[in-house]
Design a protein around this motif. Structure first.
Motif: not given
Length: 487
Positions: A55-62, A296-305
């Motif tokens: 798991c998991c799909v990346d934040l951008g996909t979610a 809140l966007s995926a670009a600000a969070f490069p580290v995966s869950a």
């Protein structure tokens, strides 16, 4: 003139003393049993540890699956019905859940998913499905609007817990034990006049409570005036008493003299709790959106869950929920464990922090008023405007950790912010109208005064003694009113 004072007090009392008696009695119940709610402590305690294998799909996909057009107000990753799910909230809209394994947006929750969520909450108790409801006795709170309709599941645990499960995400959003439900029938449900809800007058409920409280305040003030006028300080009446009344009328007269002022303050402060005519709503509220520094966007969070969870594990922190947070445009991932403790992973340098730097929060707060004056202080102890309450109280579920950062702005409303140094969250916004409400409602109604709150059971004795006095005053008024109508 005196005659009209008596008439107004008498006929207002005939109509309102029963309400006052109910308010005083139910208020005493509410000192120890609050309206059902799922506290953060209960929420985290019933979550399993996050295990993100495969798991998991990346934040951008979610994010795209949840809503490609709008930015969410909050993003969390949690175990729901034994499956990892991204949970998104949007202002004024229903919550959204995305399956973290497949990236698919979840459809409305039905019976089997609700039962699976209940089994996660309590793996031992047998769960019985009780159907869907939009709103009922224990779910009137506006905080649940984004989760409606709610699925209900009854557990056969020792507390006979009734669970309310979000119809959009499958998350347990409220629990109500049998004890809470039973006492609330004569507690908060009665105190807030919730019997008037669900009978076709919901749109009028707020105004009904406001104007009943206003009329009761007027009645109590008139009674205090009459009580003083009828009490003889110098020359007693023929009976030798300084009160002209006997029986219940005497109880009512003396009770009013002893407890009338407090009764007036309690009824009036209850009226203030409704924010009548928007007295405590800011005319120019400070917009705190700039504190975040962007959407809140995926670009600000490069580290995966998965990678973030591994870093928390390396620090010996067993995370049960992850929360994405943006502060001054910088990304942070907040982890919560089963006891409600937190750790923060900085996206900038990968460090796991117990507390965020004060300077970071001050920088983010300054963006709310870039050209204005700002003063900050770190509170190491509770004070009149920042303090903790018992969990069963109306706002007692809100965690008030120390130290906390208080930021004061020189805007037209003299706004204060309380910022959580552990997560960066804006815990509260206090402008002038809200600070006035703190005096007129929280102090006068709940006696939220630290010398009392910190000296329990002194606070309990104070509240119960004066509640009993108000109850005697009200019940004697009910008897007198009944006798008057009987005549």
């Amino acid at each position: 003139m005196k005659r009209y004072l008596y008439l107004w007090h008498r006929w207002l009392g005939i109509g309102l003393c029963l309400f006052m008696a109910l308010w005083f009695f139910s208020g005493m119940v509410m000192l120890y049993v609050g309206y059902p709610k799922l506290t953060p402590r209960e929420h985290f305690a019933h979550l399993p540890a996050l295990r993100l294998t495969d798991c998991c799909v990346d934040l951008g996909t979610a994010l795209r699956s949840a809503d490609a057009e709008r930015s969410p107000a909050s993003i969390r990753l949690s175990m729901v019905a034994a499956q990892p799910r991204y949970l998104f909230s949007y202002p004024g809209r229903a919550s959204v859940a995305v399956d973290a394994r497949t990236g698919q947006r979840l459809q409305p929750i039905e019976r089997e998913q609700a039962l699976a969520s209940a089994r996660q909450y309590d793996a031992v108790a047998t769960a019985s499905y009780r159907g869907a409801v939009f709103e009922d006795l224990w779910s009137h709170s506006r905080a649940l609007d984004a989760e409606r309709p709610l699925q209900r599941v009854q557990l056969d645990d020792g507390e006979r817990t009734l669970l309310y499960i979000s119809g959009h995400t499958g998350e347990v959003v409220r629990d109500a034990s049998a004890v809470e439900r039973g006492w609330n029938l004569v507690g908060a449900w009665l105190h807030w006049l919730y019997p008037l809800r669900g009978i076709g007058v919901d749109g009028l409920w707020s105004n009904l409570v406001i104007y009943l409280s206003l009329a009761a305040t007027l009645m109590a003030v008139l009674g205090a005036v009459i009580g003083i006028l009828r009490w003889r300080l110098r020359k007693p009446y023929r009976s030798g008493s300084r009160s002209p009344y006997r029986g219940f009328a005497r109880w009512h007269h003396i009770g009013g003299l002893l407890f009338g002022v407090l009764a007036i303050t309690w009824i009036f402060s209850g009226l203030m709790s409704m924010n009548p005519w928007r007295l405590f709503s800011s005319s120019v509220p400070l917009n705190v959106a700039a504190y975040q520094g962007g959407p809140l966007s995926a670009a600000a969070f490069p580290v995966s869950a998965s990678e973030a969870l591994m870093r928390f594990d390396q620090q010996g922190f067993n995370a049960r929920e992850l929360e994405w947070r943006l502060i001054a445009g910088a990304g942070y991932l907040v982890a919560h464990d089963g006891a409600g403790r937190t750790r923060v992973l900085s996206m900038a340098d990968g460090q796991v922090l117990e507390r965020l730097p004060r300077e970071l929060l001050e920088h983010a707060a300054q963006a709310l008023l870039p050209q204005g004056q700002m003063h900050s202080e770190q509170l190491e102890a509770y004070d009149f405007y920042y303090y903790a309450r018992a969990e069963q109280s109306m706002l007692g579920h809100l965690e008030k950790r120390l130290p906390v950062l208080r930021v004061r702005f020189a805007d037209p409303q003299q706004t204060w912010l309380h910022l959580d140094l552990y997560t960066g969250e804006v815990l509260g916004v206090l402008d002038q109208p809200r600070r006035v409400s703190r005096w007129l409602f929280s102090l006068l109604h709940s006696w939220d005064w630290l010398p009392l709150l910190q000296q329990r059971p002194l606070w309990d004795a104070w509240m119960i003694a004066f509640s009993l006095g108000g109850l005697v005053l009200s019940v004697s008024g009910v008897v007198l009113g009944w006798r008057r109508l009987a005549k």
